[in-house]
Design an enzyme around this catalytic site. Structure first.
Site, PDB file in Angstrom:
ATOM      1  NE  ARG A  54      27.485  37.759  27.350  1.00 18.08           N
ATOM      2  CZ  ARG A  54      27.168  38.846  28.057  1.00 18.08           C
ATOM      3  NH1 ARG A  54      26.161  39.573  27.671  1.00 18.08           N
ATOM      4  NH2 ARG A  54      27.844  39.228  29.121  1.00 18.08           N
ATOM      5  CB  THR A  55      28.538  30.940  29.148  1.00 18.07           C
ATOM      6  OG1 THR A  55      29.373  31.801  28.383  1.00 18.07           O
ATOM      7  CG2 THR A  55      28.925  29.500  28.888  1.00 18.07           C
ATOM      8  CE  LYS A  83      27.163  22.650  54.231  1.00 14.51           C
ATOM      9  NZ  LYS A  83      26.210  21.537  54.230  1.00 14.51           N
ATOM     10  NE  ARG A 104      32.214  30.826  32.296  1.00 14.46           N
ATOM     11  CZ  ARG A 104      31.877  31.891  31.587  1.00 14.46           C
ATOM     12  NH1 ARG A 104      31.591  33.030  32.190  1.00 14.46           N
ATOM     13  NH2 ARG A 104      31.814  31.838  30.278  1.00 14.46           N
ATOM     14  CG  HIS A 132      34.539  30.277  26.615  1.00 19.96           C
ATOM     15  ND1 HIS A 132      33.482  29.375  26.602  1.00 19.96           N
ATOM     16  CD2 HIS A 132      34.018  31.454  27.066  1.00 19.96           C
ATOM     17  CE1 HIS A 132      32.395  29.988  27.028  1.00 19.96           C
ATOM     18  NE2 HIS A 132      32.687  31.250  27.323  1.00 19.96           N
TER      19      HIS A 132
HETATM   20  C1  NCD Z   1      33.678  35.481  27.905  1.00 22.60           C
HETATM   21  C2  NCD Z   1      34.264  34.562  28.969  1.00 22.60           C
HETATM   22  O1  NCD Z   1      33.611  34.273  29.972  1.00 22.60           O
HETATM   23  O2  NCD Z   1      35.389  34.150  28.754  1.00 22.60           O
HETATM   24  N1  NCD Z   1      32.295  35.692  28.042  1.00 22.60           N
HETATM   25  C3  NCD Z   1      31.431  34.774  27.541  1.00 22.60           C
HETATM   26  O3  NCD Z   1      31.468  33.618  27.885  1.00 22.60           O
HETATM   27  N2  NCD Z   1      30.565  35.176  26.624  1.00 22.60           N
HETATM   28  C4  NCD Z   1      34.455  36.726  27.742  1.00 22.60           C
HETATM   29  C5  NCD Z   1      34.755  37.570  28.936  1.00 22.60           C
HETATM   30  O4  NCD Z   1      34.379  37.279  30.073  1.00 22.60           O
HETATM   31  O5  NCD Z   1      35.404  38.589  28.734  1.00 22.60           O
END
Ligand code: NCD
Length: 358
Positions: A54-55, A83, A104, A132
């Protein structure tokens, strides 16, 4: 909107700025074509060192819908990271190709570390079990659209409250609005970290802790479910002890209010039974869709930010002290200055917020 450089913690913005982003997202939803060319000629870099559906895709779709372009990786093993390239160099290079960078990373404080060298604004898309902020913007938009308010809500959080970064960011944000109350449901091992609880208390809000969903369901306006974060456990045995403890099913839903909404950042593992998907109070798929619009709004607000000369680290550099959090970025990126905020006898790591007694 005031010009700030990066979005590492949602508290880098003021609640008024959150409102601006959420209101812009609402406008975009009602007339998306008005914004179709708003980022023409701009490039977004996405550096995903950790899995994401999703993100990552909502950020990419958001930029494409604004008419901009995207570069990046979703698996560091296909980049020079494989590398042995460090975070500093990768960030320096990709931020030079991009107008905005989304990152991320499995380690806590990684986005902050990246922002120290980036040549464009950095957005934290999740750093380990820490924060997040863009999921929180998604959650705030969902609450505004579905509950009509961010105030006077009793919000239950259930699952892995220790490692769930979405929980930490949302709690920090909802603590800023009047009248909110929090109910935590977890095992003793997976409770909300102390630094987040202290944040909630300092804002004058109250929280209660429980171990079963049944006892709290009738009290809630919002239930925020989360999965047990397998990848954040020290050993498979520890995870085995925690998995399958909570499962929201229709029977438990019957105990909830008619106006309850059920949110989940997703992915779901087994903490919400599939049968709940058909309950009109299940909001998680809609919530994921709101995420795309809120990220369109966020990109629009941040794309023309100029980097401020204001330092990102404001604490004291303590050479001989190492952060005690094994998942802190400072352990792998050795060149990073060890910077701490001093609060009495406690040093707080400026990357991951870990507290160290001196
Ligand atoms: C979450 C995350 O990555 O922290 N997911 C997201 O970004 N929608 C929650 C999760 O991974 O459980």
């Amino acid at each position: 909107m005031a010009k700030i450089s990066h979005l590492i913690d949602l508290n880098d913005f003021t609640p008024e700025q959150w409102h601006t982003i959420v209101s812009l997202a609402h406008e975009i939803m009602s007339a998306p074509m008005v914004y179709a060319g708003a980022c023409r000629g701009k490039i977004m870099g996405t550096l995903f060192y950790e899995p994401s559906t999703r993100t990552q895709m909502s950020f990419q779709t958001a930029m494409l819908r604004l008419g901009g372009g995207i570069i990046g990786f979703d698996n560091p093993s296909t980049s020079s990271v494989a590398k042995g390239e460090n975070l500093k160099d990768t960030t320096k290079i990709v931020s030079g190709y991009s107008d905005i960078l989304v990152m991320r990373h499995p380690l806590e404080g990684a986005s902050k570390a990246a922002a120290l060298t980036a040549d464009c604004p950095v957005i934290n898309a999740g750093d380990g079990g820490h924060l997040h902020p863009t999921q929180t913007l998604t959650d705030l938009l969902t609450l505004r659209e579905e509950k009509g308010t961010l105030e006077d809500l009793t919000v239950g959080f259930c699952g892995d409250l220790k490692n769930g970064r979405t929980v930490h960011s949302l709690l920090k944000a909802l603590s800023c609005f009047k009248g909110n109350k929090f109910i935590f449901v977890s095992t003793p091992e997976l409770k909300v970290p102390t630094y987040i609880k202290d944040y909630v208390s300092a804002s004058g809000k109250t929280y209660e802790e429980y171990s079963t969903l049944e006892e709290v369901m009738p009290k809630l306006d919002v239930l925020y479910m989360t999965r047990i974060q397998r990848e954040r456990f020290g050993s498979p045995e520890e995870y085995e002890k925690q998995k399958h403890v909570y499962c929201l099913d229709e029977k438990k839903m019957q105990l909830g209010k008619k106006e309850l909404i059920v949110m989940h950042p997703l992915p779901r593992v087994d903490e919400i039974a599939i049968e709940v998907d058909d309950d009109p109070r299940a909001m998680y798929f809609k919530q994921a869709n709101y995420g795309m619009y809120v990220r369109m709004a966020l990109i629009l607000c941040m794309i023309d930010y100029k980097l401020e000369s204001k330092p990102l680290l404001n604490g004291t550099i303590v050479k001989d002290v190492c952060c005690t959090n094994p998942r802190c970025i400072t352990h792998t990126e050795k060149y990073l200055p060890h910077s701490f905020r001093k609060a009495g006898d406690v040093l707080e790591c400026e990357y991951c917020d870990e507290r160290i007694l001196i």
